[in-house]
Design a protein around this motif. Structure first.
Motif, PDB file in Angstrom:
ATOM      1  N   ALA A   1      39.704  26.220 -53.230  1.00  0.00           N
ATOM      2  CA  ALA A   1      41.165  25.666 -53.539  1.00  0.00           C
ATOM      3  C   ALA A   1      41.232  24.274 -55.024  1.00  0.00           C
ATOM      4  O   ALA A   1      40.360  23.860 -55.554  1.00  0.00           O
ATOM      5  N   ARG A   2      42.781  24.525 -54.741  1.00  0.00           N
ATOM      6  CA  ARG A   2      42.792  22.376 -55.556  1.00  0.00           C
ATOM      7  C   ARG A   2      43.034  21.763 -54.707  1.00  0.00           C
ATOM      8  O   ARG A   2      43.782  22.014 -53.926  1.00  0.00           O
ATOM      9  N   LEU A   3      42.370  21.008 -55.416  1.00  0.00           N
ATOM     10  CA  LEU A   3      42.626  19.223 -54.338  1.00  0.00           C
ATOM     11  C   LEU A   3      43.271  18.370 -54.916  1.00  0.00           C
ATOM     12  O   LEU A   3      43.159  17.761 -56.127  1.00  0.00           O
ATOM     13  N   LEU A   4      43.446  17.977 -54.150  1.00  0.00           N
ATOM     14  CA  LEU A   4      43.669  16.049 -54.281  1.00  0.00           C
ATOM     15  C   LEU A   4      43.787  15.371 -52.787  1.00  0.00           C
ATOM     16  O   LEU A   4      43.780  15.931 -52.012  1.00  0.00           O
ATOM     17  N   VAL A   5      42.666  14.364 -53.900  1.00  0.00           N
ATOM     18  CA  VAL A   5      41.861  13.599 -52.339  1.00  0.00           C
ATOM     19  C   VAL A   5      41.942  11.879 -52.742  1.00  0.00           C
ATOM     20  O   VAL A   5      41.673  11.555 -53.732  1.00  0.00           O
ATOM     21  N   SER A   6      43.135  11.417 -51.375  1.00  0.00           N
ATOM     22  CA  SER A   6      43.310  10.582 -51.296  1.00  0.00           C
ATOM     23  C   SER A   6      42.209   9.281 -50.688  1.00  0.00           C
ATOM     24  O   SER A   6      41.081   9.590 -49.422  1.00  0.00           O
ATOM     25  N   TYR A   7      41.827   7.714 -51.651  1.00  0.00           N
ATOM     26  CA  TYR A   7      40.928   7.363 -50.031  1.00  0.00           C
ATOM     27  C   TYR A   7      42.004   5.387 -50.957  1.00  0.00           C
ATOM     28  O   TYR A   7      42.546   5.290 -50.976  1.00  0.00           O
ATOM     29  N   GLY A   8      41.267   5.038 -49.891  1.00  0.00           N
ATOM     30  CA  GLY A   8      41.378   3.554 -49.434  1.00  0.00           C
ATOM     31  C   GLY A   8      41.276   2.511 -51.042  1.00  0.00           C
ATOM     32  O   GLY A   8      41.676   1.965 -52.118  1.00  0.00           O
TER      33      GLY A   8
END
Length: 247
Positions: free
Chosen positions: A32-39
């Motif tokens: 998959a092509r990913l975008l990962v968010s974090y705080g």
């Protein structure tokens, strides 16, 4: 995940630790092509990025406070910038926090902290990304199996996760005409670290209550998320899948 789904465009919120990290890595391994968010934890984000780079993954990360409208809109812009308008195939609402407080000592601030992270963030992110969802997209949120049973010292936590059951069922009906599926994965006690951060005796007791005799692993939950994101679950929507070892 099928070969046809391997190029899915996927967002995982709170994706640098525990279940979110395992889910991001599982999607990466599937192509998959990913975008990962974090705080706030930049070190965890760097560690995940190194793992994804080692896999040769196509990914990016974005920092945003998803308990606020501003943060959700920052994330939405990042999604559109990476995948284009209407280009998001899978949204995984994983961001969440735990809480252990007796009800008679529960403060307004602690109530809001848990509800904002576990419930309000799902509302803000999903609403902000409605225009970014592709036709036939899959929205998967991470709940908790205690939402269906209750947990002492966790009224606020149980409430925050129980709300996602209704959110999922109702939104599935609204988005169904677009072919967008909305589902919930409800893990039991999961070893995000050895023993799940629990005292050894308590970890052993909880493992003994499960039908399978062990605590869950992040990869167990990630497997359910990948199923709900894929073609095999094309007629599954509005449901809650418990991943709790039969506790």
């Amino acid at each position: 995940m099928t070969a046809a789904a391997a190029a899915q465009r996927v967002l995982v919120t709170g994706g640098t630790k525990g279940i979110g990290r395992a889910t991001a890595l599982a999607f990466a391994r599937a192509g998959a092509r990913l975008l990962v968010s974090y705080g706030h934890d930049g070190e965890a984000a760097k560690a995940l990025a190194a793992e994804l780079e080692a896999l040769g993954a196509d990914f990016d990360t974005v920092q945003a406070d998803l308990t606020t409208r501003e943060g959700a809109e920052t994330l939405a812009r990042a999604v559109t910038g990476r995948f284009g308008e209407g280009g998001l195939d899978v949204l995984v609402n994983n961001l969440g926090v735990d809480g252990h407080t007796p009800f008679d000592a529960l403060s307004d601030a602690e109530w809001r902290r848990v509800l904002d992270h576990n419930t309000t963030s799902v509302y803000l992110v999903t609403q902000s990304l409605l225009g970014a969802l592709a036709e036939g997209a899959s929205v998967v949120s991470i709940g908790a199996s205690v939402a269906l049973r209750g947990r002492p010292l966790g009224v606020h936590y149980t409430t925050s996760k129980a709300a996602l059951v209704g959110f999922t069922r109702a939104l599935a009906k609204e988005l169904g005409p677009r072919g967008v599926r909305v589902n919930l994965v409800a893990p039991g006690v999961t070893e995000t670290e050895p023993g799940a951060g629990l005292p050894p005796q308590l970890a052993a007791k909880l493992a003994g209550l499960t039908a399978l005799g062990r605590l869950g692993r992040p990869e167990d939950v990630a497997g359910a998320v990948l199923y709900l994101a894929g073609a095999s679950a094309a007629y599954v929507t509005g449901t809650t899948i418990e991943v709790d070892g039969g506790i």
